[in-house]
Design a protein around this motif. Sequence first.
Motif, PDB file in Angstrom:
ATOM      1  N   MET A   1       2.876   0.394 -25.145  1.00 49.18           N
ATOM      2  CA  MET A   1       3.197  -0.553 -26.566  1.00 49.18           C
ATOM      3  C   MET A   1       3.335   0.430 -27.647  1.00 49.18           C
ATOM      4  N   GLN A   2       2.056   1.247 -27.724  1.00 46.13           N
ATOM      5  CA  GLN A   2       2.168   2.182 -28.881  1.00 46.13           C
ATOM      6  C   GLN A   2       3.225   2.862 -29.039  1.00 46.13           C
ATOM      7  N   GLN A   3       3.981   3.635 -27.964  1.00 48.65           N
ATOM      8  CA  GLN A   3       5.269   4.219 -28.054  1.00 48.65           C
ATOM      9  C   GLN A   3       6.519   3.512 -28.456  1.00 48.65           C
ATOM     10  N   LEU A   4       6.299   2.281 -27.977  1.00 53.75           N
ATOM     11  CA  LEU A   4       7.656   1.171 -28.357  1.00 53.75           C
ATOM     12  C   LEU A   4       7.315   0.859 -29.890  1.00 53.75           C
ATOM     13  N   GLN A   5       6.344   0.891 -30.325  1.00 52.54           N
ATOM     14  CA  GLN A   5       6.130   0.691 -31.864  1.00 52.54           C
ATOM     15  C   GLN A   5       6.872   1.790 -32.582  1.00 52.54           C
ATOM     16  N   LEU A   6       6.702   3.202 -32.219  1.00 50.80           N
ATOM     17  CA  LEU A   6       7.404   4.164 -32.820  1.00 50.80           C
ATOM     18  C   LEU A   6       8.863   3.916 -32.832  1.00 50.80           C
ATOM     19  N   HIS A   7       9.455   3.271 -31.833  1.00 53.88           N
ATOM     20  CA  HIS A   7      10.944   2.985 -31.798  1.00 53.88           C
ATOM     21  C   HIS A   7      11.421   1.731 -32.403  1.00 53.88           C
TER      22      HIS A   7
ATOM     23  N   LEU B   1       5.965  -7.744 -23.191  1.00 52.78           N
ATOM     24  CA  LEU B   1       6.406  -6.935 -22.102  1.00 52.78           C
ATOM     25  C   LEU B   1       6.480  -7.741 -20.819  1.00 52.78           C
ATOM     26  N   ILE B   2       7.868  -7.700 -20.161  1.00 51.00           N
ATOM     27  CA  ILE B   2       7.999  -8.493 -18.971  1.00 51.00           C
ATOM     28  C   ILE B   2       8.625  -7.458 -17.859  1.00 51.00           C
ATOM     29  N   CYS B   3       7.796  -7.332 -16.875  1.00 53.24           N
ATOM     30  CA  CYS B   3       8.412  -6.770 -15.561  1.00 53.24           C
ATOM     31  C   CYS B   3       8.271  -7.631 -14.155  1.00 53.24           C
ATOM     32  N   LYS B   4       9.556  -7.527 -13.577  1.00 56.93           N
ATOM     33  CA  LYS B   4       9.469  -8.602 -12.302  1.00 56.93           C
ATOM     34  C   LYS B   4       8.936  -9.798 -12.483  1.00 56.93           C
TER      35      LYS B   4
ATOM     36  N   VAL C   1      11.881  -2.638 -17.991  1.00 52.92           N
ATOM     37  CA  VAL C   1      10.854  -3.472 -18.593  1.00 52.92           C
ATOM     38  C   VAL C   1      11.798  -4.069 -19.733  1.00 52.92           C
ATOM     39  N   MET C   2      11.335  -5.432 -19.860  1.00 52.15           N
ATOM     40  CA  MET C   2      12.263  -6.217 -20.946  1.00 52.15           C
ATOM     41  C   MET C   2      11.013  -6.384 -22.193  1.00 52.15           C
ATOM     42  N   LEU C   3      11.480  -6.196 -23.503  1.00 51.64           N
ATOM     43  CA  LEU C   3      10.671  -6.188 -24.554  1.00 51.64           C
ATOM     44  C   LEU C   3      11.081  -7.523 -25.389  1.00 51.64           C
ATOM     45  N   MET C   4      10.277  -8.334 -25.663  1.00 50.13           N
ATOM     46  CA  MET C   4      10.634  -9.523 -26.664  1.00 50.13           C
ATOM     47  C   MET C   4       9.498  -9.481 -27.749  1.00 50.13           C
TER      48      MET C   4
END
Length: 364
Positions: free
Chosen positions: A31-37, A47-50, A71-74
């Motif tokens: 999540m921290q990495q995704l915040q940068l993006h 975050l949703i996976c399977k 993974v899907m991010l919403m």
Amino acid sequence: MGDAQIKVIVKYGAQNINVEVPATGKVEDLMQQLQLHTQLLPRLQKLICKGKVLKGDMSLKTAQLTDGAKVMLMAAQGFQPRFPTKQSTLPSKQAHSTATLTLFLDETRVKAWKLTGIVSLRDSSLQKVPAAVWSIGLSVRVLDLGGNSLLELPLEVGSLTNLQRLQINGNGFKDGTISWQGLSSLSQLTMLTVDNNLLTVLPPEIGKLSALKSLNISNNKLTCLPEELGNLLQLEKLDLSHNCLSAVPSNLGRCIQLVEVNLSANQLTTIPTTFGQLRSLKIFLLDNNALNDFPAEVLQGCLELTTLSIHWNQLTMDDLRKVDGWMGFEQRRKDKVNKQLEFKVSSSSSSFDEGADTEKWHHW
């Protein structure tokens, strides 16, 4: 040796984001990495996976995230996401040379620039500012270089001594590619737009732009601000939204001409009490931060304030109602809405936005 890394492919809207995290890490590391993006705070990420929602405290192993996992991010319900800006494709060297040469030799266009003082080169696939711009330096009042792929804004920008409005947004500028030394000499500059670039640092030279009234540095990657920002005493509009700021300098309270401030989508936990000195402030936007409190000084001192938005923070409406000065602010805000309704500025069916949420925001 460090932990082995795994690559996770995250789908966010129409974007696919590749993120590397330690194999022994947790979902919160992802999540921290995704915040940068995405500039989306972890607590606003789902975050949703399977078919399963991933919790921040889960280990990647427990979440069954292995190398190459998808993974899907919403974004949190009710939050309006801003998807990563797609960087312009750099033109080929030949295409760039042709474009620059054409601009340079188009005497009719250059004459029009000189006559009107307005130079518009937006979305021209440029990697370099044409020399013709610098050649008519004293005539240029407005320069729009937005939406290009400029590799630098050189020192020559300082030769545009009569420049009043400069737009260099959407170029992908990184630290060190803008000559702030040149910019700082523009004593007549009243509007500077630098949004949608890749800046992490704003240098102290920004404080020398004493005539500046509007500054937009939103959608960058700024982590801190210089104290010199408080020297912009003529500033009326400031947009620092969608950055990575954890604090703002207290001496911004010196900018008493400020009417609108947007600090949304950062990592702020508190607001300086000196903001209560902003007597002209009417609009204060703080959505999507990590605020735990709000200074009474702002509600008591900013008597022109009628729009305050603090959605998606740790503060609730109940918290705000306990802050000294809230009743006076609420009355001003309702008076404004009633006046708008009276003059039919807004529909009578429009709902009244309280300005904050009824519950605290947490991780999914």
